[in-house]
Every structure is written in structure tokens, then in C-alpha cells.
Design an enzyme around this catalytic site. Structure first.
Site, mmCIF file in Angstrom:
data_model
loop_
_atom_site.group_PDB
_atom_site.id
_atom_site.type_symbol
_atom_site.label_atom_id
_atom_site.label_comp_id
_atom_site.label_asym_id
_atom_site.label_seq_id
_atom_site.Cartn_x
_atom_site.Cartn_y
_atom_site.Cartn_z
ATOM 1 N N GLU A 178 30.620 50.791 41.014
ATOM 2 C CA GLU A 178 31.948 50.173 40.981
ATOM 3 C C GLU A 178 31.984 49.203 39.804
ATOM 4 O O GLU A 178 31.048 48.406 39.620
ATOM 5 C CB GLU A 178 32.256 49.418 42.282
ATOM 6 C CG GLU A 178 33.618 48.724 42.215
ATOM 7 C CD GLU A 178 34.014 47.978 43.491
ATOM 8 O OE1 GLU A 178 33.221 47.939 44.445
ATOM 9 O OE2 GLU A 178 35.132 47.436 43.506
ATOM 10 N N GLU A 192 40.173 52.531 42.893
ATOM 11 C CA GLU A 192 40.168 51.852 44.196
ATOM 12 C C GLU A 192 41.480 51.110 44.381
ATOM 13 O O GLU A 192 41.850 50.272 43.565
ATOM 14 C CB GLU A 192 38.983 50.881 44.282
ATOM 15 C CG GLU A 192 37.647 51.589 44.262
ATOM 16 C CD GLU A 192 36.487 50.670 44.642
ATOM 17 O OE1 GLU A 192 36.722 49.482 44.959
ATOM 18 O OE2 GLU A 192 35.338 51.150 44.617
ATOM 19 N N ASP A 249 40.482 50.790 49.329
ATOM 20 C CA ASP A 249 39.555 49.656 49.248
ATOM 21 C C ASP A 249 39.818 48.654 50.371
ATOM 22 O O ASP A 249 40.930 48.605 50.914
ATOM 23 C CB ASP A 249 39.742 48.967 47.882
ATOM 24 C CG ASP A 249 38.539 48.142 47.469
ATOM 25 O OD1 ASP A 249 37.563 48.097 48.245
ATOM 26 O OD2 ASP A 249 38.572 47.555 46.376
ATOM 27 N N GLU A 259 30.926 48.568 52.568
ATOM 28 C CA GLU A 259 30.702 47.571 51.508
ATOM 29 C C GLU A 259 29.829 46.433 52.034
ATOM 30 O O GLU A 259 29.847 46.147 53.227
ATOM 31 C CB GLU A 259 32.037 46.939 51.095
ATOM 32 C CG GLU A 259 32.958 47.841 50.327
ATOM 33 C CD GLU A 259 34.183 47.055 49.846
ATOM 34 O OE1 GLU A 259 34.484 47.139 48.659
ATOM 35 O OE2 GLU A 259 34.805 46.348 50.669
HETATM 36 P P1 C2E Z 1 35.912 44.207 45.879
HETATM 37 O O1 C2E Z 1 36.698 45.235 45.183
HETATM 38 O O2 C2E Z 1 35.841 44.287 47.377
HETATM 39 O O3 C2E Z 1 34.468 44.232 45.246
HETATM 40 C C1 C2E Z 1 33.292 44.090 45.980
HETATM 41 C C2 C2E Z 1 32.857 42.673 45.977
HETATM 42 O O4 C2E Z 1 31.847 42.499 46.926
HETATM 43 C C3 C2E Z 1 32.230 42.296 44.634
HETATM 44 O O5 C2E Z 1 32.525 40.936 44.422
HETATM 45 C C4 C2E Z 1 30.759 42.451 44.927
HETATM 46 O O6 C2E Z 1 29.931 41.675 44.092
HETATM 47 C C5 C2E Z 1 30.703 41.967 46.335
HETATM 48 N N1 C2E Z 1 29.541 42.526 47.021
HETATM 49 C C6 C2E Z 1 29.043 43.749 46.907
HETATM 50 N N2 C2E Z 1 27.973 43.907 47.694
HETATM 51 C C7 C2E Z 1 27.799 42.743 48.348
HETATM 52 C C8 C2E Z 1 26.833 42.285 49.334
HETATM 53 O O7 C2E Z 1 25.930 42.985 49.755
HETATM 54 N N3 C2E Z 1 26.976 41.023 49.776
HETATM 55 C C9 C2E Z 1 27.965 40.218 49.335
HETATM 56 N N4 C2E Z 1 28.026 38.983 49.827
HETATM 57 N N5 C2E Z 1 28.869 40.606 48.413
HETATM 58 C C10 C2E Z 1 28.779 41.866 47.930
HETATM 59 P P2 C2E Z 1 33.062 40.435 43.080
HETATM 60 O O8 C2E Z 1 32.459 41.176 41.954
HETATM 61 O O9 C2E Z 1 32.911 38.940 43.108
HETATM 62 O O10 C2E Z 1 34.577 40.829 43.122
HETATM 63 C C11 C2E Z 1 35.416 40.248 44.052
HETATM 64 C C12 C2E Z 1 36.734 40.925 44.086
HETATM 65 O O11 C2E Z 1 37.451 40.744 42.865
HETATM 66 C C13 C2E Z 1 36.633 42.416 44.213
HETATM 67 O O12 C2E Z 1 36.435 42.741 45.551
HETATM 68 C C14 C2E Z 1 38.006 42.855 43.728
HETATM 69 O O13 C2E Z 1 38.952 42.699 44.734
HETATM 70 C C15 C2E Z 1 38.270 41.862 42.646
HETATM 71 N N6 C2E Z 1 37.966 42.465 41.351
HETATM 72 C C16 C2E Z 1 36.818 42.503 40.649
HETATM 73 N N7 C2E Z 1 36.988 43.171 39.497
HETATM 74 C C17 C2E Z 1 38.271 43.595 39.466
HETATM 75 C C18 C2E Z 1 39.055 44.359 38.560
HETATM 76 O O14 C2E Z 1 38.611 44.813 37.505
HETATM 77 N N8 C2E Z 1 40.374 44.577 38.893
HETATM 78 C C19 C2E Z 1 40.903 44.120 40.058
HETATM 79 N N9 C2E Z 1 42.194 44.371 40.319
HETATM 80 N N10 C2E Z 1 40.201 43.414 40.931
HETATM 81 C C20 C2E Z 1 38.888 43.158 40.648
HETATM 82 CA CA CA Z 2 36.785 47.361 45.023
HETATM 83 CA CA CA Z 3 36.310 46.053 48.505
#
Ligand code: C2E
Ligand code: CA
Ligand code: CA
Length: 557
Positions: free
Chosen positions: A335, A422, A452, A509
Site C-alpha cells: 500500500e 482504495e 478501505d 489491517e
Molecule cells: P489507511 O489507509 O488505513 O492506512 C493504514 C495505516 O495504518 C497507515 O498509517 C499504516 O502505517 C498504519 N498501519 C499499518 N499497519 C499497522 C499496524 O500493524 N499497527 C498500527 N498501529 N498501524 C498500522 P499511516 O501511514 O499513518 O496513514 C494513515 C492514514 O492516512 C491512512 O490510513 C490513510 O487514510 C491516510 N493516507 C495515507 N496516505 C494517503 C494518501 O496518499 N492519500 C489519501 N487520501 N490518504 C492517505
Molecule cells: Ca488505505
Molecule cells: Ca485503512
């Protein structure tokens, strides 16, 4: 003057002139006179005025002494003294009086000059502290008033209230009736504010449609709030300008000395933050500054400002997190997750800046950049794994989004089957019909669509049924408790059963432990994503790792 004066002298004798002295005297007068005048008219240093005075003195002295040296009086022999001649004593007195008069005139001129200079510098200062349109103090003027009040403040029991006043929808007045009417309205409102001010109350215009009101000697909360209410009521009354009745409300923020700040800067800034909150809450209200709430808003607006330039400044980067098969542990895709390296705050979490980007209309630009970057990078990977890209609601609603995805695929050369988009439920809820159309057209391109954050939104069965999803991603919130809470396990299980019946694979996730993986596997979950198999990593690390050919069981720390 000198020669005319001598000619008028009544002398019993003949006056003879030495021509060379006369010419010399005139040349000296011309030179020193011109020098004095030029230093006055075009001074180059602050000493020029002294130089001019000295030149003028030399000019007068040179004329007098040179001319008098060139003059001889040949006495005529007379018997009687002309009775019209003034006696030596009276002449002396007269000269003395004339000199005194001259000195008096000179000193009077000097003091008038000084007064004029003082007056004009006061006038200039006054102008720089005043708003030319409304004639009330401008920002600097208001600051000076507040500074003075703060300096004079000695009574510990009293407070100073500062109100930031932001007119609501003033721009609409400008747009609808023209700037002339807008200016008139500002003048009327400023005048009303001024006339409503009692003793110890001040108003100013700090810019555009922003005013400030200050009240000293505030002894109670009630006094401060009734001052604000009075100001609001004064502005609220309709104003008729060019036969147009205009009614304008205001968002008012209040800050109090010493509770909310001890300097004019802080008080004005905090009142303005509170006013911004009043505006964001719908306008037409009075809001008191609250440290925790308003500072958070301030940080957000600072981040929003910086975020607007983040992409151009190269502060953005795409990280990738592995998605694995539950049974074989094999990597099936990644992802793409956006990262922002803020020059001062360091790494800012997308959980913080994505909502800011959504609020400020920047998400489309950011999302498109992530899409393009992730596709371009995925093409160069050693293994043809899938790449999942998050698509925000605003992107999905943007006309031409499908064409954009098609163009990005064509430009980067990524096979459509390797791209997964997603989409959250919030992204499709606003206009389901349109969203279904967009998703269908995206699928026609050959890209996959994943639902998602399943479980956090409306999560209705009908959504799953009417949208042709290729994957359901169960939100971390449920997965993280799956091995501890029966309820969470039940929700995850129900989702898996339902997805199975619809023939849609499920990805869990946020899987952090082997224990959770075991439970999920037993529940029939096909895929997982989580820290157990790796945190999101930069592209170089992913690239190296994919080239290492250890994609089956290795854990990318
Ligand atoms: P998301 O789409 O649900 O992405 C998964 C988030 O869960 C990611 O946080 C990831 O680092 C975190 N995660 C994955 N595995 C684990 C785990 O085992 N434990 C825990 N505690 N966390 C885990 P991240 O990278 O901080 O991103 C947060 C949110 O920001 C994402 O949730 C998504 O909604 C948004 N985001 C990130 N990049 C983009 C993007 O390019 N475009 C858009 N529209 N939203 C984004
Ligand atoms: Ca996602
Ligand atoms: Ca997600």
C-alpha cells in the site's frame, strides 16, 4: 541695500568711492550669498545649515568692511552743524533698538519654524497610526493604544478586554454592490463603533474587514461579555448605502489581559484566533479565546499553509507497506502511504495532514501526485507485485478522474491489473449513483478497487452488494482486538463470512502479532497488512528488499 543706505546719508562732505573695493565687495557678496543660499536650498549634510549661517555672516561682514574701506568722506568746511543731524547718542540707541528688533524677529522665526516642524512630524505620525478610509486608528495605532494601556495598568483587580471583530460575508457585499459600497459600509460601521465607545473604550480597523475594540477597567466577566454584545449589536443594525439596505453580522473573538496574554501582540493574536473560530462555527457569534482549542487551530492553519508548498519543495515521499497472504505469508502487494518531511516539525503523520488537505481542497493535488509517483515507481520493481493507492472522496468526485488514472497508467507503463485503488465508504456515500459509475469505469480500465477502513463507516450490506469491490480491508480498530475481545472477533468473522458469500477476498489491517495472525487465519481471513510483516518503508528499502528475493517469509523491519 548697503550702497542705497550710504547714498541716503546726510553728510557735510563729499563721499568718494574706490572702484576696486566696490567691485570686490560686490563679488564677495555674490560668492558668499550664493553659497549660503545653495546650502539652504540643497543641503547635503545636516551641517549645511550651520555652513549657510556662517556664509551669510561672512557675506554681510565682507560687504560692510570692504565697502567702507573703499569709501572716503572729504569734509566740506561748514560753520554750523545741520540741525537735522541725529546726535551720536540717539544714533547709538537707535542702532541698538534695531538690532534688538532684528534679533527678536530672528528668534521668533526660529521658534515658529521649530513649531511647524514639530507639528508636521506629529501630523505624519498621526497619519501613520490612522486608517485613511475610516479615520479610526489602524493596526499600529491600535497597538500603540493597547501598549499604553498595558504600560499604565496598575490595578491588579481589573482586566483589559480585546475584541477581534471579523465581519461575516463582507466579500459578498463587495462582489454584489462594488468596492465603493463596501468602503462606505466600512466607514459607517467604524463611525458607529466610535460613537458607541464610552470612556476607556477604543476601536480601530486592523485591516480589510477586521476591526478591534479595546476596553480598559474591566472588573467582571459580565462587563467583558456585555461590551462584546454591545459591539455586536452596533454592527448588526442595518445600514443604508446608496439606497441599498445592508445588514452584516460579525464574528467576534475576545482575549483578556492578563489571562490570555500580557503583550499587545499576544492579546491581538489570541483574540483573532478566537474570532476565526467564531467564524468557522458559522459566524455571527462571540467566542472567548481558549488556549487548548485555539492553539490547535493555529497549528493546523500553519500546517495548511506549509502543506500548500510541500509538494513543490520536494518534502513529500511515498512509503510502502507490505500486504501478505495469510497462509503462505507471501507478499502479494504493497500500500502506498504518503509521508511529509516538514522542515521544522520533522515527519508529520498523514493522520494529521490528510484531514487538513481534505479541508483545504489540497487532497486532490496530493492524491494525484501519490498516484503518479506510486505507479512510476512500481514499474521499476524486481517483482510485479500490486500497488494499492488511497483515493480520497474529493478525487473520486473530480470530473476526469477516470481519464487521469488511464493517462497515468499509459504514461508510466504500469499494467492496470497491478494497480488497486482504495476507497473509503465516506468517499462514495455522498452520491452513490455517481460513485458506482466512476468505479465501474475504473474497473473497465482493468484496475482493482478495494473498500478501505471497513467497519468504521456505515458499512451497510447494500454498499457491498451494489459496488463491485475486489477486496475488503477490515479496519485496524477491529483487528487489533481480535484475539482479546469476543465482540471484535465476531465482527471480523461476520465480515469474512459475508465477503466470502459475495466472493470478495478480505484483508485485515493493523496485524501486529503472530497471535492475531493465527486467529485471523482460523477465521478464514485471506490477506493481512501490518507491522508483523513490516512498517511502511521508503522506496529504496522496498526496492532492495524486492530484489533480495526473500518475499515469502522475511519480515521487513
Ligand atoms: P489507511 O489507509 O488505513 O492506512 C493504514 C495505516 O495504518 C497507515 O498509517 C499504516 O502505517 C498504519 N498501519 C499499518 N499497519 C499497522 C499496524 O500493524 N499497527 C498500527 N498501529 N498501524 C498500522 P499511516 O501511514 O499513518 O496513514 C494513515 C492514514 O492516512 C491512512 O490510513 C490513510 O487514510 C491516510 N493516507 C495515507 N496516505 C494517503 C494518501 O496518499 N492519500 C489519501 N487520501 N490518504 C492517505
Ligand atoms: Ca488505505
Ligand atoms: Ca485503512
Amino acid at each position: 541695500m548697503h550702497y542705497t543706505g550710504i547714498a541716503a546719508m546726510a553728510v557735510s562732505g563729499l563721499i568718494a568711492w574706490d572702484l576696486s573695493y566696490v567691485i570686490a565687495s560686490l563679488v564677495l557678496v555674490a560668492v558668499f550669498g550664493a553659497l549660503a543660499m545653495s546650502r539652504i536650498a540643497q543641503p547635503v549634510t545636516r551641517f549645511c545649515k550651520y555652513g549657510a549661517s556662517i556664509s551669510m555672516i561672512i557675506c554681510v561682514a565682507a560687504l560692510h568692511y570692504t565697502a567702507m574701506t573703499g569709501m572716503t568722506v572729504e569734509p566740506r568746511i561748514v560753520d554750523t552743524v545741520d540741525p537735522n543731524l541725529i546726535s551720536g547718542q540717539s544714533l547709538g540707541v537707535t542702532i541698538f533698538v534695531v538690532m534688538l528688533l532684528l534679533l527678536l524677529v530672528a528668534s521668533l522665526t526660529y521658534s515658529i519654524d521649530l513649531k511647524n516642524a514639530e507639528h508636521s512630524s506629529r501630523h505624519v505620525k498621526h497619519l501613520s497610526l490612522q486608517d485613511p478610509l475610516t479615520c479610526v486608528p489602524n493596526r499600529r495605532g491600535a497597538e500603540c493604544i493597547l501598549d499604553e494601556l498595558l504600560d499604565m495598568h496598575v490595578d491588579d483587580t481589573s482586566r483589559i478586554a480585546v475584541l477581534a471583530i471579523d465581519l461575516d460575508r463582507f466579500r459578498d457585499v463587495n462582489n454584489a454592490y462594488g468596492q465603493g459600497v463596501g468602503d462606505q459600509l466600512l466607514k459607517v460601521l467604524a463611525q458607529r463603533l466610535v460613537s458607541s465607545c464610552g470612556e476607556g473604550e477604543h476601536v480601530g480597523r486592523v485591516g480589510g474587514d477586521h476591526f478591534i475594540a479595546i476596553k480598559q477597567d474591566v472588573y467582571s466577566r459580565h462587563a467583558a461579555s456585555s461590551f462584546a454584545a454591545r459591539i455586536a449589536a452596533v454592527l448588526d443594525a442595518p445600514a443604508v448605502i446608496d439606497d441599498v439596505a445592508l445588514q452584516i453580522a460579525a464574528s467576534i473573538g475576545s482575549a483578556t489581559f492578563p489571562d490570555d496574554g500580557t503583550t499587545s501582540d499576544k492579546l491581538m493574536e489570541h483574540a483573532a484566533l478566537a474570532a476565526a473560530r467564531a467564524k468557522s462555527e458559522g459566524g455571527g457569534r462571540i467566542v472567548a479565546y481558549e488556549e487548548s482549542v485555539d492553539q490547535k487551530a493555529r497549528k493546523r492553519s500553519l500546517l495548511a499553509r506549509d502543506l500548500a508548498f510541500a509538494q513543490d519543495k520536494g518534502e513529500l515521499e511515498v512509503y510502502y507497506q507490505l500486504q501478505n497472504d495469510t497462509e503462505s505469508r507471501e507478499v502479494i502487494g504493497v500500500e502506498a502511504l504518503l509521508r511529509w518531511h516538514h522542515p521544522v516539525n520533522g515527519m508529520v503523520s498523514p493522520g494529521v495532514f490528510i484531514p487538513i488537505a481534505e479541508e483545504n481542497g489540497m487532497i486532490t493535488k496530493l492524491g494525484n501526485w501519490v498516484l503518479e509517483t506510486a505507479c512510476a515507481e512500481a514499474v521499476g520493481w524486481a517483482k510485479p507485485i500490486n500497488v494499492a493507492v488511497n483515493v480520497a472522496a474529493a478525487q473520486l468526485e473530480e470530473p476526469g478522474f477516470v481519464e487521469r488514472v488511464r493517462d497515468v497508467l499509459a504514461k508510466t507503463g504500469l499494467p492496470p491489473s497491478r494497480l488497486e485503488l482504495e476507497i473509503t465508504e465516506s468517499g462514495i456515500i455522498a452520491d452513490m449513483g455517481a460513485a458506482v459509475q466512476v468505479i465501474r469505469r475504473l474497473k473497465l480500465l482493468g484496475v482493482k478497487i478495494a473498500m478501505d477502513d471497513y467497519g468504521t463507516g456505515y458499512s451497510s450490506l447494500s454498499t457491498l452488494q451494489s459496488f463491485p469491490f475486489d477486496k475488503i480491508k477490515i479496519d485496524r480498530e477491529f483487528v487489533s482486538a481480535v484475539d482479546q475481545s469476543r465482540q471484535s472477533a465476531a465482527i471480523v468473522q461476520a465480515t469474512i463470512i459475508m465477503a466470502e458469500s459475495l466472493d470478495i477476498p478480505v484483508l485485515a489491517e493493523g496485524v501486529e502479532t503472530e497471535a492475531r495472525l493465527t486467529v485471523l487465519r482460523s477465521l478464514g481471513c485471506n490477506l493481512i497488512q501490518g507491522f508483523l510483516f513490516g512498517k511502511p518503508m521508503p522506496k529504496a528499502k522496498l526496492k532492495a528488499w524486492l530484489e533480495n528475493d526473500e518475499t515469502t517469509t522475511a519480515v521487513a523491519a
